[in-house]
Every structure is written in structure tokens, then in C-alpha cells.
Design a protein around this motif. Structure first.
Motif, mmCIF file in Angstrom:
data_model
loop_
_atom_site.group_PDB
_atom_site.id
_atom_site.type_symbol
_atom_site.label_atom_id
_atom_site.label_comp_id
_atom_site.label_asym_id
_atom_site.label_seq_id
_atom_site.Cartn_x
_atom_site.Cartn_y
_atom_site.Cartn_z
ATOM 1 N N TRP A 146 -8.420 93.058 -54.131
ATOM 2 C CA TRP A 146 -8.354 91.848 -53.322
ATOM 3 C C TRP A 146 -7.174 90.961 -53.704
ATOM 4 O O TRP A 146 -6.643 90.229 -52.856
ATOM 5 C CB TRP A 146 -9.659 91.074 -53.415
ATOM 6 N N ALA A 147 -6.766 90.986 -54.940
ATOM 7 C CA ALA A 147 -5.608 90.177 -55.340
ATOM 8 C C ALA A 147 -4.357 90.626 -54.592
ATOM 9 O O ALA A 147 -3.570 89.796 -54.107
ATOM 10 C CB ALA A 147 -5.395 90.275 -56.846
ATOM 11 N N ARG A 148 -4.176 91.949 -54.482
ATOM 12 C CA ARG A 148 -3.019 92.454 -53.726
ATOM 13 C C ARG A 148 -3.155 92.127 -52.247
ATOM 14 O O ARG A 148 -2.170 91.743 -51.596
ATOM 15 C CB ARG A 148 -2.872 93.965 -53.931
ATOM 16 N N ILE A 149 -4.366 92.243 -51.713
ATOM 17 C CA ILE A 149 -4.571 91.929 -50.297
ATOM 18 C C ILE A 149 -4.263 90.464 -50.026
ATOM 19 O O ILE A 149 -3.607 90.124 -49.028
ATOM 20 C CB ILE A 149 -6.014 92.292 -49.878
ATOM 21 N N ALA A 150 -4.718 89.575 -50.903
ATOM 22 C CA ALA A 150 -4.436 88.151 -50.729
ATOM 23 C C ALA A 150 -2.933 87.892 -50.768
ATOM 24 O O ALA A 150 -2.399 87.087 -49.994
ATOM 25 C CB ALA A 150 -5.156 87.337 -51.804
ATOM 26 N N SER A 151 -2.236 88.592 -51.679
ATOM 27 C CA SER A 151 -0.791 88.438 -51.771
ATOM 28 C C SER A 151 -0.090 88.931 -50.508
ATOM 29 O O SER A 151 0.842 88.286 -49.995
ATOM 30 C CB SER A 151 -0.274 89.210 -52.993
ATOM 31 N N LEU A 152 -0.552 90.064 -49.980
ATOM 32 C CA LEU A 152 0.041 90.603 -48.752
ATOM 33 C C LEU A 152 -0.200 89.659 -47.572
ATOM 34 O O LEU A 152 0.683 89.473 -46.726
ATOM 35 C CB LEU A 152 -0.537 91.986 -48.458
ATOM 36 N N TYR A 153 -1.395 89.071 -47.506
ATOM 37 C CA TYR A 153 -1.662 88.100 -46.441
ATOM 38 C C TYR A 153 -0.752 86.882 -46.582
ATOM 39 O O TYR A 153 -0.328 86.286 -45.578
ATOM 40 C CB TYR A 153 -3.125 87.666 -46.442
ATOM 41 N N GLY A 154 -0.446 86.504 -47.821
ATOM 42 C CA GLY A 154 0.504 85.420 -48.018
ATOM 43 C C GLY A 154 1.862 85.758 -47.440
ATOM 44 O O GLY A 154 2.509 84.923 -46.790
ATOM 45 N N ASP A 155 2.304 86.997 -47.650
ATOM 46 C CA ASP A 155 3.571 87.453 -47.066
ATOM 47 C C ASP A 155 3.503 87.425 -45.540
ATOM 48 O O ASP A 155 4.482 87.050 -44.866
ATOM 49 C CB ASP A 155 3.894 88.876 -47.527
ATOM 50 N N LEU A 156 2.349 87.821 -45.000
ATOM 51 C CA LEU A 156 2.188 87.875 -43.547
ATOM 52 C C LEU A 156 2.176 86.475 -42.936
ATOM 53 O O LEU A 156 2.735 86.247 -41.863
ATOM 54 C CB LEU A 156 0.900 88.625 -43.202
ATOM 55 N N VAL A 157 1.544 85.526 -43.622
ATOM 56 C CA VAL A 157 1.558 84.135 -43.156
ATOM 57 C C VAL A 157 2.981 83.601 -43.125
ATOM 58 O O VAL A 157 3.405 82.945 -42.162
ATOM 59 C CB VAL A 157 0.664 83.246 -44.042
ATOM 60 N N ALA A 158 3.734 83.873 -44.181
ATOM 61 C CA ALA A 158 5.118 83.410 -44.245
ATOM 62 C C ALA A 158 5.956 83.991 -43.110
ATOM 63 O O ALA A 158 6.868 83.331 -42.600
ATOM 64 C CB ALA A 158 5.732 83.787 -45.590
ATOM 65 N N LEU A 159 5.639 85.214 -42.697
ATOM 66 C CA LEU A 159 6.396 85.883 -41.637
ATOM 67 C C LEU A 159 5.994 85.416 -40.248
ATOM 68 O O LEU A 159 6.839 85.205 -39.381
ATOM 69 C CB LEU A 159 6.203 87.404 -41.760
ATOM 70 N N THR A 160 4.684 85.255 -40.022
ATOM 71 C CA THR A 160 4.180 84.993 -38.675
ATOM 72 C C THR A 160 3.858 83.532 -38.392
ATOM 73 O O THR A 160 3.813 83.118 -37.239
ATOM 74 C CB THR A 160 2.905 85.804 -38.412
ATOM 75 N N ARG A 161 3.565 82.763 -39.436
ATOM 76 C CA ARG A 161 3.112 81.367 -39.280
ATOM 77 C C ARG A 161 1.886 81.264 -38.388
ATOM 78 O O ARG A 161 1.693 80.286 -37.677
ATOM 79 C CB ARG A 161 4.230 80.489 -38.697
ATOM 80 N N SER A 162 1.039 82.270 -38.425
ATOM 81 C CA SER A 162 -0.139 82.325 -37.560
ATOM 82 C C SER A 162 -1.361 81.738 -38.253
ATOM 83 O O SER A 162 -1.695 82.139 -39.373
ATOM 84 C CB SER A 162 -0.440 83.778 -37.166
ATOM 85 N N PRO A 163 -2.076 80.807 -37.601
ATOM 86 C CA PRO A 163 -3.302 80.269 -38.200
ATOM 87 C C PRO A 163 -4.406 81.317 -38.326
ATOM 88 O O PRO A 163 -5.250 81.230 -39.218
ATOM 89 C CB PRO A 163 -3.704 79.142 -37.249
ATOM 90 N N ILE A 164 -4.400 82.321 -37.444
ATOM 91 C CA ILE A 164 -5.398 83.381 -37.538
ATOM 92 C C ILE A 164 -5.155 84.226 -38.785
ATOM 93 O O ILE A 164 -6.092 84.622 -39.482
ATOM 94 C CB ILE A 164 -5.386 84.249 -36.263
ATOM 95 N N VAL A 165 -3.889 84.498 -39.073
ATOM 96 C CA VAL A 165 -3.563 85.231 -40.303
ATOM 97 C C VAL A 165 -3.963 84.403 -41.516
ATOM 98 O O VAL A 165 -4.477 84.934 -42.509
ATOM 99 C CB VAL A 165 -2.066 85.580 -40.343
#
Length: 413
Positions: free
Chosen positions: A314-333
């Protein structure tokens, strides 16, 4: 009987509408007219099938009726008389629609052509995706509006303007090549993924998932990966869809009820799809995958590689979601990141992330925000607050299976 026939018509339309509209678009070279003809055929089915019964080949029946209506339409438009030959010979009054059935070897390619036509740069990105969902996935305007988090009337107007713009621009019904292919590829990939998502978690209806839409999206994704083999995101999208689809059998129980990820029997996951998906992810990474589909595929791979739920990184998943938020700026992400953070650092940390989303306008009517908050509050022992959140989420969803699941969570909080 009428109810059973109505359900059959709905099912046929979901399965056949994309091929029907695509085949008609190839014939009349007008996306708007093609959809109108398809809708006319649907109305004819609604009128006739309750009495005559569902034909043995319902898709061909719809195509035959639509083509006949097309001939009538073209006949009335004298300046377009030459298109009659493209539609085929007219049907005489004594002939039945099934007499007009012809085997069409171009059906599969036509759906891909339809997607690229709908994703022409003459349209805005939002309009391209919405039109593709309407014509390829057969989604209702209301369902598409939910996917975009906008009002149904707004989406209806957007789709109408898009069809008119394509007609006025004379957009050709073809798969582009070269630079033009690259320009449209992103919109097509987005549309394919939204079709997959609608299949994976249906926005409305009684079923939690619609596997046929997932299969169609994966088929189109594989075609795109072959068409644009040097584009990493095409392979990443295939990887994401195949890994996600590997769980379909495990996501519902014998009674059709929802089985959450942490409770799924991983022995029921489709290992062949996982193997294919991981290979596609490897291919994307070899090319140089940095886009949103690659990040999402890496998240899905974390789940696929965990033998048990408790083994999930889960730590890696949380980190990857952080990368995805930075890329997409999506509130759903960001909402998805909240779930991952809660699993990595505890429910209080996840709840803090959701607190920052409460005033986001796009999420006010989005049922997953109170659903996630309900789960986090329940894990914190705040039962009354959790119950209220689950009840609100149940009010907001249009999927019956999901509503039942949320109400059960509320009762057990």
C-alpha cells in the motif's frame, strides 16, 4: 412477456448499437444521420418485437430496418440521391427486414473507424469522448453526464453540437495515419478506458458490472496497441484493462452481491489476463511509460502481484497515486489516493485527505466520496457518522447492486 422482451431489446441494443452505428456511418458518411437511423430501428424493435418476438439475428434485423429507413431518407433528399446505391437496393413493401441481411466483413474495423471519426480534432476533447461513449458504448446521455460529473442537459447539448460539427466539417469515416493518428490517439484511448470503466462498475442498472463492455474495450485497446505499437500508453492501457478485468469473476458473490477487493477469492482471478497484462506493462515500460495509464497499470500490478490482500504494498500504491494526482490534478484520483493512504498510514490519515475534498463542486453529487468516508469512519469506530455517510452514498448511486451494498454497510455500522 413485455418486460422480458424489453430486457432483451435493452441487451441487444447494448451489444449491437456500436456496430450498427458504425456500419451505417460507413454507408451514409454522416455520424448524426447514422445514429438517427439506428434509433429509428430501435423504435421499430420496441414496437414490433413484443408481438413478433425477438428475431434469431436481432443485430441484422436492426441493420436491415435502419438501412431501409436510410433509403427512404435519402430518397426524400433529392440532392443526395447518389447515396441510395451505397445503402443498397430498396426494400419492396412486401419484403421483411430480414430479407435485406448481408454479411459484412468490415464490421470489426468499422467500430474503430467510428471511434476515430468521433475523436476528430474539430471537436473539443470532452465532446470527442462523450460522443464516443454515446455511439460506441451505447451509454445513455444521463450515464455519460455522470461520468463527466455534469448535468444531463449540459451533456445532451454537448453531444448534439458534436454530431452537427462532424456533419458540417465533412469528417471522413476512416482511421487516420501519421501525425493525424497521433493527434487523435489520446482521445480514443480515453474513450476506450471510459467504456471499460462503465463495464467494470456500471453507473446505473441492476448489475454491478457489464463484462461485455469490458471485453469490447479490451478488444479495441488491443487493436490500438497493434495500430500504434510505438506508443507506450496504448500498451499501458491494455495492461491496465487486462489486469483490472482479471478480477471480474471475483467481484460478485453467488447472489450477485458485491465482494470488495480485500475479501475477494484471489484464486478466482484470471491468471491468463494478469500474465498478458503484466507483459503489456513491460512493453510500455520498455518504450518509456510515463503517462496516466502507465501509472494506473503499475497500481493494478501491485494488487495482481500480491498473493493475499494483506501482502499488498500500500505504501507504493499511495506513492503512485501521488504521482497520478500530480499528473492529472483530478479530485477523483485524490479520492483514490485517500483510500491508499488509509491502508498505508491508517484511516485517520485517509480521512484527512477526504476532508480536503468536501468543498470540491465536482464531487458534491459523487457517491464514492461519502462511500469512502463511511468506510474510514467505520474503521475509526465512529459508527453513527459512518451510517450517515453510507446512507447518503446509497441515495446518490443509480446502480442497484451498489445501493444494496451501501445500505447493508449502513445497517451494520
Amino acid at each position: 412477456m413485455a418486460s422480458a422482451t424489453q430486457q432483451a431489446i435493452d441487451a441487444v441494443w447494448r451489444i449491437e448499437s456500436a456496430r450498427l452505428i458504425a456500419g451505417l456511418t460507413r454507408a451514409v458518411s454522416d455520424v448524426g444521420l447514422a445514429e438517427d437511423l439506428a434509433q429509428d430501428a430501435l423504435v421499430a424493435a420496441l414496437e414490433q418485437w413484443p408481438e413478433s418476438g425477438v428475431p434469431d439475428n436481432p443485430g441484422a434485423w436492426l441493420m436491415a430496418v435502419a438501412r431501409r429507413r436510410g433509403v427512404d431518407t435519402v430518397r426524400r433528399a433529392a440532392t443526395l440521391q447518389s447515396k441510395v446505391e451505397l445503402l443498397g437496393r430498396e426494400l419492396n413493401d412486401h419484403e421483411t427486414p430480414m430479407d435485406e441481411i448481408e454479411l459484412d466483413p468490415h464490421v470489426e474495423d468499422d467500430v474503430l473507424r467510428l471511434m476515430f471519426t468521433a475523436c476528430h480534432p474539430v471537436l473539443s476533447v470532452e465532446a470527442r469522448v462523450a460522443l464516443t461513449l454515446k455511439m460506441v458504448a451505447g451509454l445513455s446521455t444521463e450515464e455519460i453526464a455522470r461520468a463527466f460529473l455534469v448535468r444531463t442537459t449540459t451533456m445532451a447539448a454537448r453531444i448534439t453540437r458534436a454530431k452537427k460539427a462532424l456533419t458540417e466539417a465533412g469528417v471522413p469515416f476512416e482511421v487516420p495515419v501519421g501525425a493525424e493518428l497521433a493527434d487523435r490517439l489520446g482521445s480514443v484511448l480515453e474513450a476506450v478506458y471510459l467504456v471499460f470503466n462503465e463495464g467494470y462498475t456500471a453507473t446505473a442498472g441492476e448489475r454491478w458490472a457489464r463484462a461485455e463492455l469490458c471485453q469490447e474495450a479490451m478488444r479495441l485497446g488491443r487493436m490500438l496497441a497493434a495500430l500504434a505499437a510505438g506508443e507506450s500508453e496504448t500498451h499501458a492501457l491494455v495492461a491496465l484493462m487486462e489486469i483490472q478485468a482479471s478480477r471480474l469473476r471475483a467481484r460478485t458473490g453467488p447472489d450477485g452481491g458485491i465482494v470488495t477487493l480485500d475479501k475477494q477469492d484471489r484464486a478466482r482471478w484470471d491468471r491468463l489476463l494478469i500474465t498478458h497484462g503484466l507483459a503489456a506493462l513491460d512493453r510500455a515500460e520498455e518504450i518509456g511509460a510515463t503517462g496516466s495509464y502507465a501509472i494506473q497499470a503499475k497500481i493494478a500490478a501491485c494488487h495482481a502481484r500480491a498473493p493475499r490482500a494483506e501482502d499488498t504494498d500500500w505504501a507504493r500504491i499511495a506513492s503512485l497515486y501521488g504521482d497520478l494526482v500530480a499528473l492529472t490534478r483530478s479530485p477523483i484520483v485524490e479520492l483514490n489516493r485517500a483510500v491508499a493512504v488509509s491502508m498505508a498510514d491508517g484511516p485517520a490519515a485517509g480521512l484527512a485527505v477526504t476532508d480536503g475534498l468536501l468543498d470540491v463542486a465536482a464531487l458534491r453529487e459523487y457517491h464514492l466520496l461519502p462511500s469512502v468516508r463511511g468506510d474510514l469512519l467505520a474503521r475509526l469506530g465512529r459508527s453513527m457518522e459512518a451510517r450517515a455517510e453510507f446512507e447518503r452514498a446509497a441515495e446518490l448511486t443509480s446502480n442497484e447492486a451498489e445501493r444494496a451494498h451501501l445500505l447493508a454497510r449502513a445497517r451494520n455500522s
